[in-house]
Design an enzyme around this catalytic site. Structure first.
Site, PDB file in Angstrom:
ATOM      1  N   HIS B 135      64.124 -87.874 -39.243  1.00  0.00           N
ATOM      2  CA  HIS B 135      65.414 -87.203 -39.196  1.00  0.00           C
ATOM      3  C   HIS B 135      65.956 -87.306 -40.535  1.00  0.00           C
ATOM      4  O   HIS B 135      65.734 -88.277 -41.347  1.00  0.00           O
ATOM      5  CB  HIS B 135      66.370 -87.827 -38.070  1.00  0.00           C
ATOM      6  CG  HIS B 135      67.689 -87.337 -37.942  1.00  0.00           C
ATOM      7  ND1 HIS B 135      68.637 -87.576 -38.622  1.00  0.00           N
ATOM      8  CD2 HIS B 135      67.881 -86.523 -36.792  1.00  0.00           C
ATOM      9  CE1 HIS B 135      69.617 -86.866 -38.097  1.00  0.00           C
ATOM     10  NE2 HIS B 135      69.328 -86.195 -37.019  1.00  0.00           N
ATOM     11  N   ASP B 212      63.898 -96.489 -36.782  1.00  0.00           N
ATOM     12  CA  ASP B 212      64.794 -95.568 -36.462  1.00  0.00           C
ATOM     13  C   ASP B 212      64.552 -95.547 -34.862  1.00  0.00           C
ATOM     14  O   ASP B 212      63.777 -94.709 -34.446  1.00  0.00           O
ATOM     15  CB  ASP B 212      64.655 -94.086 -37.299  1.00  0.00           C
ATOM     16  CG  ASP B 212      65.937 -93.295 -36.660  1.00  0.00           C
ATOM     17  OD1 ASP B 212      66.677 -93.585 -35.553  1.00  0.00           O
ATOM     18  OD2 ASP B 212      65.748 -92.156 -37.132  1.00  0.00           O
ATOM     19  N   GLN B 215      66.208 -92.368 -31.000  1.00  0.00           N
ATOM     20  CA  GLN B 215      65.670 -91.463 -29.929  1.00  0.00           C
ATOM     21  C   GLN B 215      65.241 -92.776 -28.915  1.00  0.00           C
ATOM     22  O   GLN B 215      64.912 -92.299 -27.694  1.00  0.00           O
ATOM     23  CB  GLN B 215      64.813 -90.593 -30.357  1.00  0.00           C
ATOM     24  CG  GLN B 215      65.366 -89.528 -31.017  1.00  0.00           C
ATOM     25  CD  GLN B 215      66.560 -88.771 -30.169  1.00  0.00           C
ATOM     26  OE1 GLN B 215      66.308 -88.487 -28.744  1.00  0.00           O
ATOM     27  NE2 GLN B 215      67.288 -87.947 -30.835  1.00  0.00           N
ATOM     28  N   LYS B 238      73.750 -91.775 -27.760  1.00  0.00           N
ATOM     29  CA  LYS B 238      72.451 -91.307 -27.220  1.00  0.00           C
ATOM     30  C   LYS B 238      71.943 -91.927 -26.015  1.00  0.00           C
ATOM     31  O   LYS B 238      70.758 -91.793 -25.338  1.00  0.00           O
ATOM     32  CB  LYS B 238      71.118 -90.979 -28.045  1.00  0.00           C
ATOM     33  CG  LYS B 238      71.745 -90.110 -29.446  1.00  0.00           C
ATOM     34  CD  LYS B 238      70.453 -90.054 -30.536  1.00  0.00           C
ATOM     35  CE  LYS B 238      70.851 -89.415 -31.739  1.00  0.00           C
ATOM     36  NZ  LYS B 238      71.014 -87.974 -31.864  1.00  0.00           N
ATOM     37  N   CYS B 376      67.721 -81.409 -37.718  1.00  0.00           N
ATOM     38  CA  CYS B 376      67.807 -82.299 -38.832  1.00  0.00           C
ATOM     39  C   CYS B 376      66.525 -82.690 -39.161  1.00  0.00           C
ATOM     40  O   CYS B 376      66.530 -84.010 -39.445  1.00  0.00           O
ATOM     41  CB  CYS B 376      68.800 -83.307 -38.353  1.00  0.00           C
ATOM     42  SG  CYS B 376      70.506 -82.725 -38.047  1.00  0.00           S
TER      43      CYS B 376
HETATM   44  C1  LIG Z   1      65.452 -89.759 -34.995  1.00  0.00           C
HETATM   45  C2  LIG Z   1      67.103 -89.950 -35.155  1.00  0.00           C
HETATM   46  N1  LIG Z   1      67.549 -90.506 -35.940  1.00  0.00           N
HETATM   47  C3  LIG Z   1      68.876 -90.526 -36.303  1.00  0.00           C
HETATM   48  C4  LIG Z   1      69.698 -89.915 -36.023  1.00  0.00           C
HETATM   49  C5  LIG Z   1      71.101 -89.938 -36.414  1.00  0.00           C
HETATM   50  O1  LIG Z   1      72.234 -90.377 -35.492  1.00  0.00           O
HETATM   51  P1  LIG Z   1      73.570 -90.418 -35.461  1.00  0.00           P
HETATM   52  O2  LIG Z   1      73.823 -88.939 -35.812  1.00  0.00           O
HETATM   53  O3  LIG Z   1      74.185 -90.747 -34.239  1.00  0.00           O
HETATM   54  O4  LIG Z   1      74.007 -91.450 -36.563  1.00  0.00           O
HETATM   55  C6  LIG Z   1      69.291 -89.087 -34.798  1.00  0.00           C
HETATM   56  C7  LIG Z   1      70.292 -88.210 -33.940  1.00  0.00           C
HETATM   57  O5  LIG Z   1      70.307 -87.116 -33.997  1.00  0.00           O
HETATM   58  C8  LIG Z   1      68.116 -89.012 -34.447  1.00  0.00           C
HETATM   59  O6  LIG Z   1      67.586 -87.969 -33.466  1.00  0.00           O
END
Ligand SMILES: Cc1ncc(COP(=O)(O)O)c(C=O)c1O
Lengths: 147, 418
Positions: B135, B212, B215, B238, B376
């Site tokens: 991401h 990370d 998900q 999430k 993203c």
């Molecule tokens: C794999 C992953 N990492 C990081 C994020 C970022 O999360 P947040 O926007 O809640 O900080 C997301 C959210 O879209 C994600 O899917």
């Protein structure tokens, strides 16, 4: 439901699938790139101006049906217009999509895109080519390289 | 017939009473364009159960006060609930100590915290390794760190199925590798990475590992000690919890040695113009008034998931993904993007000749919420040669009917573009 039918009219699906004036233009005098970071749509617009009149317009790139059809219909509409007339057309077209124009101006075939008004998230798709047009008309007044 | 048999199979496997669970989520009662909502955009954010919504309201109505300040009753109650939330998170991801749990705004802020704070020890020529399926929030903070420090960002490629190529990953690890950052579960492809193995390899080269988990946490059982990663990050929203709250887990030895991220109240021990000393963990990293309501409601979300059972949820979602994948394979002109052997809850795909954005709009007109776009994860999209995909992502309240609605919607898309 009928909003959806208005959005994806036959003309739009057709121009989205088989865009007119699609491809690079070797003799372009103006060129600009458009990019919609939200959906990743990209397009390059080519114009050939002679005495301030757009004699030819084409584009290439990848996008959704709305942005492709809009670019296709735009290039058709531009031919024979002066730069100033093209800018006015953009203003009127934008007003049609956002619904905050004064009295609606007849826009011919471009009116098939009026259905986008019901889909605020898609207005950016429909205006991508037009913002690129604006950039091309206001860009550096020098011929683009034909390599 | 076939669908019915699957229903039974999945309810046997998952043992989830989904019809009953759905009643816990008020939003699932609403309609969209006069049609029942079919919510398949859970990877973007999940819906919230009533217990989470009420928990947040109860805090504001019953014991709203600032935490760690003031010797009055309300502040004591708020502080107790806030710190109890930290314990809930600790239990949830099996951290060794509560001091290792730092409340932040979300996964993005947690990664930025590590990149900024831990990143201060990086020098020119040091290397950071990420994968091709990250991401943007697990790419850009490292790029910024590279700009500040002169470190170099390396990228471990993925194969045509959307799996990290482990042999190349291993080759990219070297004596200058300082940080390795990768996702537990890919939001664009659904791939589950072999975190334990990748961590071991990185540790063998002396690098620290950030995982990370944005998900992963709603779908997989997470044990940070078993994974042995150094940092683990996730967002509350999430995970059936509120927006604006998330978690950084870090091993205590690392967090203790790291400089603060932001300065302010709560993160200090003593302030004077001659010099300031910092508070102990985790408060050193929690400058300013935290999102108290968010933390408490996040704990309520974790409690909810715990009552339903993560394993039962995982089995239910597995059955949904299998069913959806089977239907996708039987759909002419559909290409699944992301076909890793280890996958969870995400079906990403493109339809031949039809842009994802158009699919998203037409599905929406049928009351179906999916994500269409680059998720993203632009480098991942580029790897697969597509500007965007349509992504259906599942949560515990989704049903086989939702999957059927999705494919009925795709038929509708075909009709429009006939
Ligand atoms: C794999 C992953 N990492 C990081 C994020 C970022 O999360 P947040 O926007 O809640 O900080 C997301 C959210 O879209 C994600 O899917």
């Amino acid at each position: 439901m009928s909003a959806l039918r208005d959005l994806y009219q036959e003309v739009i699906v057709d121009h989205g699938r088989r865009p007119r004036n699609f491809g690079r233009m070797a003799q372009a005098t103006r060129r600009a790139e458009g990019y919609n970071p939200l959906c990743g749509d990209r397009l390059t617009l080519y114009l050939r101006l002679a005495d301030d009149v757009i004699v030819e317009a084409s584009f290439e790139g990848a996008g959704c049906a709305i942005s492709t059809a809009s670019a296709s219909l735009m290039t058709e509409a531009l031919k024979g217009m002066t730069a100033a007339q093209a800018e006015i057309l953009f203003t009127n077209f934008h007003a049609m999509l956002t619904g905050n124009g004064t009295a609606p101006v007849p826009l011919g075939k471009l009116e098939t895109l009026a259905g986008v008004r019901e889909f605020p998230a898609r207005v950016k798709c429909a205006t991508l080519a037009w913002h690129t047009l604006h950039a091309a008309l206001h860009g550096a007044d020098e011929p683009v390289s034909t390599e | 017939m076939k669908n019915e048999a699957r229903w039974q199979q999945s309810s046997l496997l998952g043992e989830l009473d989904v019809a009953r669970l759905r009643r816990d989520f008020p939003i699932l009662e609403r309609s969209v364009h006069d049609l029942p909502l079919v919510y398949l955009d859970n990877a973007a954010t999940s819906q919230k159960p009533r217990s989470v919504i009420e928990c947040e309201a109860q805090y504001y109505a019953g014991f709203n006060a600032n935490v760690h300040r003031g010797a009055h009753r309300l502040s004591e109650e708020a502080t107790a609930a806030f710190e109890a939330a930290r314990d809930t998170v600790r239990d949830f991801i099996h951290a060794r100590q509560r001091e290792e749990i730092v409340f932040v705004r979300g996964a993005t802020e947690a990664i930025n915290l590590v990149a900024t704070s831990y990143g201060q020890r990086l020098a020119p020529g040091d290397e950071i390794l990420v994968t091709e399926m990250e991401h943007h929030s697990n790419i850009v903070p490292w790029q910024l760190l590279c700009q500040r420090s002169g470190a170099v960002l390396r990228v471990a490629p993925i194969d045509d199925y959307g799996q990290v190529m482990l042999s190349t990953y291993e080759r990219l690890l070297g004596p200058r590798t300082r940080i390795v950052a990768f996702t537990h579960l890919s939001n664009a492809l659904g791939t589950i990475n072999p975190v334990r193995q990748m961590t071991e390899l990185a540790h063998a080269h002396g690098a620290v590992v950030l995982v990370d988990g944005a998900q992963a946490v709603p779908h997989l059982h997470v044990d940070v000690q078993a994974l042995d990663c150094d940092f683990y990050v996730f967002s509350g929203h999430k995970l059936y919890g509120p927006t604006g709250i998330g978690v950084l887990y870090g091993k205590a030895v690392l967090l203790a040695a790291m400089p603060p991220y932001q300065g302010g109240g709560d993160m200090i021990r003593q302030v004077s113009f001659a010099g300031t000393s910092y508070n102990e963990l985790p408060y050193k990293f929690e400058a300013g008034t935290p999102h108290v309501a968010g933390a408490i409601a996040l704990a309520a979300a974790i409690d909810y998931l715990g009552r339903v059972g993560v394993d039962a949820v995982a089995a239910h979602e597995r059955a949904l993904l299998d069913y959806a994948t089977e239907r996708a394979r039987a759909t002419p002109g559909l290409r699944i993007v992301g076909t890793a052997r280890q996958k969870a809850c995400i079906l990403s795909f493109v339809l031949e000749g039809i842009h994802a954005h158009d699919v998203g709009t037409i599905l929406d007109s049928e009351g179906i919420a999916v994500r269409s776009g680059h998720h993203c994860a632009m480098p991942t999209m580029e790897r697969f040669g597509v500007p965007a995909t349509v992504r259906a992502s599942f949560a515990l309240y989704n049903t086989h009917d939702d999957v059927d609605a999705l494919f009925a919607g795709l038929n509708k898309v075909r009709q429009v573009f006939r």
